[in-house]
Design a protein around this motif. Sequence first.
Motif, PDB file in Angstrom:
ATOM      1  N   GLU A 229      -3.241   2.179  -4.487  1.00 12.90           N
ATOM      2  CA  GLU A 229      -2.466   2.421  -3.262  1.00 12.90           C
ATOM      3  C   GLU A 229      -2.453   3.909  -2.908  1.00 12.90           C
ATOM      4  OE1 GLU A 229       1.360   0.316  -2.983  1.00 12.90           O
ATOM      5  OE2 GLU A 229       2.209   2.302  -2.600  1.00 12.90           O
ATOM      6  N   GLN A 230      -2.261   4.748  -3.916  1.00 12.76           N
ATOM      7  CA  GLN A 230      -2.240   6.186  -3.675  1.00 12.76           C
ATOM      8  C   GLN A 230      -3.626   6.698  -3.301  1.00 12.76           C
ATOM      9  OE1 GLN A 230       0.746   7.805  -3.681  1.00 12.76           O
ATOM     10  NE2 GLN A 230       1.483   5.713  -3.942  1.00 12.76           N
ATOM     11  N   GLN A 231      -4.642   6.141  -3.956  1.00 13.96           N
ATOM     12  CA  GLN A 231      -6.017   6.519  -3.616  1.00 13.96           C
ATOM     13  C   GLN A 231      -6.317   6.140  -2.164  1.00 13.96           C
ATOM     14  OE1 GLN A 231      -7.989   4.265  -6.676  1.00 13.96           O
ATOM     15  NE2 GLN A 231      -8.199   6.046  -8.041  1.00 13.96           N
ATOM     16  N   TYR A 232      -5.831   4.975  -1.779  1.00  9.29           N
ATOM     17  CA  TYR A 232      -6.030   4.503  -0.405  1.00  9.29           C
ATOM     18  C   TYR A 232      -5.446   5.502   0.593  1.00  9.29           C
ATOM     19  CZ  TYR A 232      -5.113   1.744   3.827  1.00  9.29           C
ATOM     20  OH  TYR A 232      -5.028   1.320   5.127  1.00  9.29           O
ATOM     21  N   TYR A 233      -4.192   5.883   0.346  1.00  2.65           N
ATOM     22  CA  TYR A 233      -3.559   6.838   1.263  1.00  2.65           C
ATOM     23  C   TYR A 233      -4.393   8.124   1.365  1.00  2.65           C
ATOM     24  CZ  TYR A 233       0.782   4.085   1.099  1.00  2.65           C
ATOM     25  OH  TYR A 233       1.730   3.097   1.200  1.00  2.65           O
ATOM     26  N   ALA A 234      -4.797   8.615   0.215  1.00  2.10           N
ATOM     27  CA  ALA A 234      -5.525   9.886   0.215  1.00  2.10           C
ATOM     28  C   ALA A 234      -6.841   9.756   0.990  1.00  2.10           C
ATOM     29  CB  ALA A 234      -5.780  10.342  -1.215  1.00  2.10           C
ATOM     30  N   GLU A 235      -7.553   8.649   0.777  1.00  7.28           N
ATOM     31  CA  GLU A 235      -8.826   8.456   1.493  1.00  7.28           C
ATOM     32  C   GLU A 235      -8.579   8.282   2.995  1.00  7.28           C
ATOM     33  OE1 GLU A 235     -11.582   9.002   0.212  1.00  7.28           O
ATOM     34  OE2 GLU A 235     -11.642   8.395  -1.899  1.00  7.28           O
ATOM     35  N   LEU A 236      -7.541   7.536   3.320  1.00  9.27           N
ATOM     36  CA  LEU A 236      -7.224   7.313   4.736  1.00  9.27           C
ATOM     37  C   LEU A 236      -6.910   8.639   5.428  1.00  9.27           C
ATOM     38  CD1 LEU A 236      -6.699   4.859   6.715  1.00  9.27           C
ATOM     39  CD2 LEU A 236      -4.290   5.092   6.113  1.00  9.27           C
ATOM     40  N   PHE A 237      -6.079   9.429   4.778  1.00 11.75           N
ATOM     41  CA  PHE A 237      -5.697  10.714   5.381  1.00 11.75           C
ATOM     42  C   PHE A 237      -6.892  11.665   5.418  1.00 11.75           C
ATOM     43  CE2 PHE A 237      -1.310   9.740   3.387  1.00 11.75           C
ATOM     44  CZ  PHE A 237      -1.053   8.820   4.392  1.00 11.75           C
ATOM     45  N   LEU A 238      -7.725  11.592   4.386  1.00 12.04           N
ATOM     46  CA  LEU A 238      -8.916  12.442   4.382  1.00 12.04           C
ATOM     47  C   LEU A 238      -9.832  12.060   5.544  1.00 12.04           C
ATOM     48  CD1 LEU A 238     -10.590  14.665   3.039  1.00 12.04           C
ATOM     49  CD2 LEU A 238     -11.571  12.917   1.526  1.00 12.04           C
ATOM     50  N   GLY A 239      -9.957  10.758   5.792  1.00 15.41           N
ATOM     51  CA  GLY A 239     -10.760  10.304   6.932  1.00 15.41           C
ATOM     52  C   GLY A 239     -10.276  10.937   8.227  1.00 15.41           C
ATOM     53  N   ALA A 240      -8.961  10.945   8.397  1.00 17.69           N
ATOM     54  CA  ALA A 240      -8.398  11.516   9.624  1.00 17.69           C
ATOM     55  C   ALA A 240      -8.660  13.021   9.701  1.00 17.69           C
ATOM     56  CB  ALA A 240      -6.897  11.241   9.677  1.00 17.69           C
ATOM     57  N   GLU A 241      -8.540  13.691   8.560  1.00 18.94           N
ATOM     58  CA  GLU A 241      -8.738  15.150   8.560  1.00 18.94           C
ATOM     59  C   GLU A 241     -10.200  15.510   8.811  1.00 18.94           C
ATOM     60  OE1 GLU A 241      -6.227  17.195   8.786  1.00 18.94           O
ATOM     61  OE2 GLU A 241      -5.092  15.331   8.716  1.00 18.94           O
ATOM     62  N   GLU A 242     -11.096  14.768   8.178  1.00 18.16           N
ATOM     63  CA  GLU A 242     -12.526  15.030   8.416  1.00 18.16           C
ATOM     64  C   GLU A 242     -12.865  14.769   9.883  1.00 18.16           C
ATOM     65  OE1 GLU A 242     -14.198  16.610   6.429  1.00 18.16           O
ATOM     66  OE2 GLU A 242     -14.006  15.990   4.340  1.00 18.16           O
TER      67      GLU A 242
END
Lengths: 490, 289
Positions: free
Chosen positions: A384-397
């Motif tokens: 779940e935490q990995q998901y959040y981080a990847e999701l937010f990273l997607g938005a930042e990239e």
Amino acid sequence: MVLFALCACTFGGVSVSVAGQVRAPASGAKLPAIDEVGPGRLERLEQWLKAAARHSPGEDDEALTEAAAWTNDDLKKLWVDVNALTQIIRLPPDRRPSKFTIRSEDQKRPTLVNYTATQFKRLTALACSAGGNLNDPPGERTAHGRQCIETADQLDADLRQLSALVHSAKIRGDDNYIIRRGALLHGDVAMLAPYSMEAPGDVRPTGGLERFRMEISDGQEIDLRQSAVHWEMARMLLDFVRPQGSDHADPGRDDMVRQWYRATASWMQLREDHDKRHLDRARTIFPNDPDLLFLSASQHETYAGVPIQTAVRSAVLPVGVTMDVGVERAELREAEGLYRRVLELRPDHAEARMRYGRVLGGLAKHAEAAPELRHAIAGLSEPEQQYYAELFLGAEEAALGNRAAARAAYDRAAELFPLAQSPLLGLSEVARRSGDRAGALKAIDRLFTLTGEDRDEHDDPWWWYYTAQARDAEDLLEAMWLPYRTDRLQ
Amino acid sequence: VKHCLTTAIAVLACAAGGYAQQSPAFSSKIEAVRVDVLVTDNGQPVRGLGPADFEIADNGVPQTVDLVSFDEIPLNVILALDMSDSVAGERLEQLRGAGSRVLEALKSGDQAALVTFSHAVQLGSRLTADIATVRSALADAQSSGQTALIDGTYAGIMVGESDPGRALLIVFSDGVDTSSWLRADAVLDTARRADVVVYGVSVVSRLKPEFLREIASLTGGRLFEIEKTTNLAATFLGILEEFRHRYLVSYTPKGVSKDGWHKLDVRVKNRRTTLKARPGYLAGDAGRD
């Protein structure tokens, strides 16, 4: 629902309430300078002592039911009398007052409490029980202890047993028996008997000890009412905790107090029943505790979120009542500073780093956010935490214009939670922004194929991001309650 | 925004089918820009205008209008409906009723689709000429949860983009966004690139429906703020009627750069009329691989 310790939203049947700050008017607030103690007050205090000593923490028992039935007016008076009782227990006899000045969290002017001679005698007798002085060994009795023995016949069997329990706790090195148990009782009433928090009363502030609660649902205020002051009672009591070997109250050196604040603040966030004062007090007592700083940061991050911001904008408050919620950017800045402080204290706190990265992104610091998120991903183990981080990273990239990196991050998030819609929306939007209509349609089609699946509230962790930081609240509460389930009044 | 001109003409005549079949059209090198224009005179639609009656400037550069269509092009009507907690009971029935009335009012050749959103975005029905399928999906829609208005609107736009036909997106919400993943500015960016005209219907509250207002304005649509939903069907039907009375004007841009924001200035020659059209469109790439 969301509740502020002024508020509530509904989300999949879960009650969310946000308690925003309610303040007395800046002017015109006449505090009750003198409190003449009326009849029946000390009977309530006696009931309180027994309920606190009898209650089994975490359980919806008879003691909790009794305390939950007390009206808010009872509680406000009880707050005064418990405060006076605690002063008697704590202060040496030669410094013990016959009149008490008491000030609640929000009051600038203290209240002077006048007990009659008879009332003061009864208060002192109850303090003998709550202080364990009936069981002081003859050779160690102070003047007060000797006075207690003389008043023992005024105390019933329960109060005499309470004295014995307090005395046993003292022998074990803890001189905070009734203080801890009182706090546990009131915290439990607030958590386990939510109906008791609905205190009928005027929604105009009067300047005394008050708590308002606003419910918001789907971004809009649906109710504003007075709320019972159980949390305030619990916090006040814990302020009196005296660590072993200390001659003065110092709750900041007590681990139970720390555990209580951490567990109850987590519970509030999990239930979206927000009260900023709770964590403000916790951080005053424990300014360098990374767990409490983390919860404070996530509370500000939550306040910056759309559900709360929307509710605040829609709220219509009575004159003199304000919600202690800043605008989005101000709340994000608070969260940014607090997360940074957590990471200074605990650089390996990957979840804090992940949330810090998201907050930086919210402040449009995309170039700083992306590396923090990548750093966080390396340290996160829960999907779940990995998901959040990847999701937010997607938005930042995506914000940085790095399409391939954005796609890759969104793809990784989608792999972690295949039924989640947010990464697919992100993938589609990234493609469409680059003029790749076919790619955008392909991603959205993946989302649409989810429609046929048996979707539920748990498909997309984004839907519960604002409570995910408090996922261990129940375990924390259980660990905090457990040691206090024995040595109770029977 | 840009389509193969020749393909677009063919599609305008018989818009049908899914995007999987139509998507090759988007890769054509000859690209046209379509602008949906409402022309009124004293509130009444003006009929009978042809290509020679319109003036279009793209970033200030006058363009030659290739094609103008009025009322003869089948519509793709996408309903994107708020199914959050606040839409329950009577309001849900009124919303279903309004959607059904729109579906009943569609003509032969028209297509419809249904997107519903609470916190979850769901495709009730893809674009189809089989209106009964859409009606059935509408009847099955249930309300619960929060409001992902921005995500739902994006999904509606993408349904519109899935077919090169003339797309009308009707978005209904009785609240404001509380749970979307996508940010409003990103979806507004998408709207600037799309040919979909968005009409918003919002229930008056203390919160201003800024997102719906902005996306309607950007796409040449309108926002209707209604006091109650008792007559929601009339509002929906009014939108459909207004959209049918719009001109679809197309031109092949010349003398302007390919990428970036293109400000549009649309006028009717020699007549005092009121025009409503999107203020511009966004084209090209925004990023790097």
